[in-house]
Design a protein around this motif. Sequence first.
Motif, short mmCIF file in Angstrom:
data_model
loop_
_atom_site.label_atom_id
_atom_site.label_comp_id
_atom_site.label_asym_id
_atom_site.label_seq_id
_atom_site.Cartn_x
_atom_site.Cartn_y
_atom_site.Cartn_z
N THR A 18 49.31 -10.24 9.73
CA THR A 18 49.13 -9.67 11.07
C THR A 18 48.58 -10.68 12.06
N GLN A 23 46.89 -5.81 -9.92
CA GLN A 23 46.31 -4.94 -8.90
C GLN A 23 45.74 -5.69 -7.71
N VAL A 72 52.00 -5.77 -5.47
CA VAL A 72 51.93 -4.31 -5.62
C VAL A 72 52.92 -3.65 -4.67
N ARG A 73 52.96 -4.18 -3.44
CA ARG A 73 53.89 -3.60 -2.46
C ARG A 73 55.33 -3.82 -2.89
N VAL A 80 59.42 -7.16 3.67
CA VAL A 80 58.43 -6.09 3.74
C VAL A 80 57.19 -6.42 2.90
N GLU A 101 48.03 -7.84 -3.53
CA GLU A 101 48.65 -6.72 -2.84
C GLU A 101 50.14 -6.92 -2.56
N ILE A 157 43.24 -10.72 1.94
CA ILE A 157 42.90 -9.30 1.85
C ILE A 157 41.59 -9.01 2.57
N LEU A 184 49.03 -0.28 -12.69
CA LEU A 184 48.27 -1.39 -12.11
C LEU A 184 47.21 -1.87 -13.08
N VAL A 185 47.10 -3.19 -13.20
CA VAL A 185 46.09 -3.75 -14.10
C VAL A 185 45.36 -4.85 -13.35
N ASP A 186 44.15 -5.18 -13.78
CA ASP A 186 43.47 -6.28 -13.10
C ASP A 186 44.00 -7.61 -13.62
#
Lengths: 267, 274, 502
Positions: C249, C356, C362-363, C303, C359, C17, C383-385
């Motif tokens: 990427t 959270q 989450v996606r 994805v 990522e 990230i 979302l939670v930590d």
Amino acid sequence: MDDLVCIEGLSKVHYGAGLLKRRARTVRAVDDVTLTIGCNTIMGLVGESGSGKSTLARAVLYLDRPSAGSVEIDGLNPAVLSRAQMKLFRQRAQIVVQDPHAALNPRRSVAASVAEGLRNRGVPRCARERRVAELLEMVGIPARRGRDHPEQFSGGQRQRIVIARALAMDPRFLILDEPVSSLDVSIQAQIINLLLDLKHQLALTYLFISHDLNLVAYISDSIAVMKQGRIVEQGDAADVIAHPQQAYTQMLFQSAPRLFDTDPGRR
Amino acid sequence: MKPRIATAARVVLWCTLLYIGTLALVAIAAPLIAPADPLVQNIPARFSSPGTAGYPLGADDFGRDVLSRIIFGARAALLVGLVSVGIALLLGLVTGLAAGLLEGPVDSALMLLMDAVLSFPTVLLAITVVSVFGYGLPQVMAAIGVIFSPLFARIVRAETLTLKQEPYVMSAHALGTPLRRIVSVHLLPNMLPKIVVQCTVTFALAIVIEASLSFLGLGAQPPQPSWGLMLRSARNYLLDAPWLAFYPGLAIGLTVFSFNLLGDLLNELLQIRR
Amino acid sequence: MRRLPFSILAALIAASIYAGGAPEAARPQGDTLRFALSGNPDTLDPQATQGTLTFQVLRSVYDTLVEPDHDGRIVPALAESWQVSTDNLSWTFQLRRGVSFHNGDRLTAADVAATFARLLDPGLGSPHAKEFASLREIRTPDEYTVVFELDHPYSPLLSSLATGWSAILPRSLIAAQHDFAAHPVGTGPFRFEQWIRDNRIALLRNPDYWIPAVPIVERVHFNIITEVAVQVQGVLTGDLHIIDMVGPTDIARIERDPRTRLDTGLSSLVMVLAINTRRDPLSDLRLRRAINHAVDKQSILDVAYAGGKVIGTFMDYGDPYYVDLADLYPYNPQRARRLVAEAGAAMRTLDLVLPQNYEPHVRAGEMYQQMLAEVGFDVRIRLVDWSTWLADVYAGGNFDLTVIGHTGKLDPDGRLSMFESDNNYVGWTDPHAAEMIRAARRVAGFEERRALYRDVLQLLAEQVPFVFVGSNYRYIAMRENVEGFHMDAKLDTYDLRRVRLR
């Protein structure tokens, strides 16, 4: 002649601001002032700027609570009055302040300003409108101009409106705090004449605060001289002017340009 | 008395107002204007470039329409601005008036509290608040509101102290006008210009902070369309799909710039008037 | 085996990230392999930690009695051979002769006994001690024979002996209270040279290693680099030979560059959409099946997880115990809608909890929400930590749906033992499955165990406490001149013994 206003031992102490330095800067702005003003008379209050005249005015009207002493106006002592009686006190005693530019809320129509006291007294709306028109006419402002805002009036006109606002309370006692000092000389005379007329018509009593000794000498029945918060001399106007007892008073009168005879004209 | 400001400034002012007005309309009418549902994914269309049929500003990594997400994102941005400024204003008014009217120890204590809040870095404080009370826009709005309330409190207090000395306020007192009415008729209307300026500036700040917190994942929660959140997911594709970051970035930039500019212009306008 | 199942994912994904920092200026040295380590290990004592980073380094310093080969089967290492008694209670290992520790000691059975005595010493408080709870005693009938005597049959023992925390330590240093945390001493292919904290760990070739002509490179430097961008930059400039943090990427850039190469393999993570079977209406199997049919698994992997393979079971593709169940619940929204209609349950809004800070999950969650909406589920994302997720979801069961990846385990028991009772976060168990899980622990033969686990996996897939989506690809980038590198996906460690720099 009965006394309308009795001030006894009045003091006002200003404390310094702040949590820590409260004691550090206390100023005795008004110190043990005792005055009486007779019914339907004018008392002139003179003194250098900073001598505590305006502070005294605020304390007398209980706009700032005095630190000590008592005030009684038309038999009403605000220190012991209930809320309802306080309303009556506010009707009896009014003030006209020095700067007509700042004396009116720039965001309100002059009619609204004049009506403010009426509204506080609970006068119904239609009666209020009628009375505002009367008051404006009384001070020489056409009633139709009530909708206008202060910025659309000259300084003299604004002072007339301020007077009308005070009169709306049907007061018996008016404090005039330098009512003409910021106006042109010709306008000053008009306002002074208006004030003298009103006093006559409405049987008013004035405390006239000014640093203009000639003006004070011209209109006052009695004169009080203030220095550093204290009244150093008071008495009949003619006596004070003719035979000032204090060096301070003498100095004040000597330094003023002489326009009038020492024997003041009376109305 | 018309304010006299340069024609150029006048043009800029109208452009700013036009932009903000349009933005507000877009936000209100989002469901009518948006060409697509901002939440509907279309995996085959992912990363469609701007100009592709059906995707005027391109499609994101889930194949969602970027334009529609920007349009709905305006809602989140303006809502955050309005609510957080509203909270800040309300809290600021109450504390500022209390401090200004009561003076003395109450004043000192309240202002000490406000200064303490102000002395923290804003974004850090917002992050802390949100971390404690949970992620999401409502928490963010409350946090921003509380954090910015001192700005309003200080202005309201200073104005109250000044206006209290105005002869017309003293006269009103002498006329027996009750305190509540003195505040509503004499104090508030006359401090309004300064408050309005502060509102526009705070509005811009609130939008920036919402975007920052959403970018960090603490604000708006997926899949809600929010400009900050759009930037967050776009940063993974900066080289391959730069439009994903460009358009929400532009929206944030323009909006914040407009509100700041509006604040500056209003400030200038009101100063000339004084 | 009670290692947090998500630690690897944390390192893989959280690291990708953030970007920033400057590449480390390393001098090119003859025959030094420069390897990017994604963080500073907490300790170098193999018995005292669960941290992956520690084992990534220590794999080259220590050996174990047995080890997994490239196909995941357990093969001899320090033990040349082993036998299991017919009652499965005693495991006898014959040690390799002529093996010496880096301090010169010769490896004997006493070292093995001392090693496990240290691991089980309550004074050390090893987090791995409970894996050896079945151990009654270790006997050493002669210098090169070690016998593990068990209280009850426990087949996962062999896998435990192949993992990094079963590294064999020298008895003389154990007796001397040596500080293994700072200065590891083993029999491994490389000797520990120095550890500059937050900078690098340097290893030196062990010329006396028990495999002839191995290792090949003179030195290994584990450069500690926590930023993905710095790692990628390093391998592109040649400052680093191998990196294990590659963002989605960066893949194209590394593939385009002729001087670098990408090692792509399936990770041992099983990505799941976990379903809380305790709660209505998800206790209804028809709805869980509807959810499974509603999910386009390949699309999720492509994805959200940057590519991967659909597997449909709770066992990663490379595992010897893998069963192909990928076609059990094909993507079929019509069937999903039919099942929802059939269930006719009072539908409520489902609470989809996402960690959270990861990522990709989450996606994936955003995609699940959309896919489920299309077949008639109303799903709201929360979302939670990470700490909240562990406490509230994994331990507390306070969720309807959640998204996570389960890390690989050398022994199937590691993944499946949680279904022995319903005391797991999805609240699923099955009496038959529980019985088979217990039975598989008692039998030692691979084929017998495989048959038992096949049935457990089949039940698990059919009953849908999870939608098993698949495994993602993990990417390791290296310079084109690196040869002979092997990553053990299951242990998440690297075998550097045959690495050569051309």
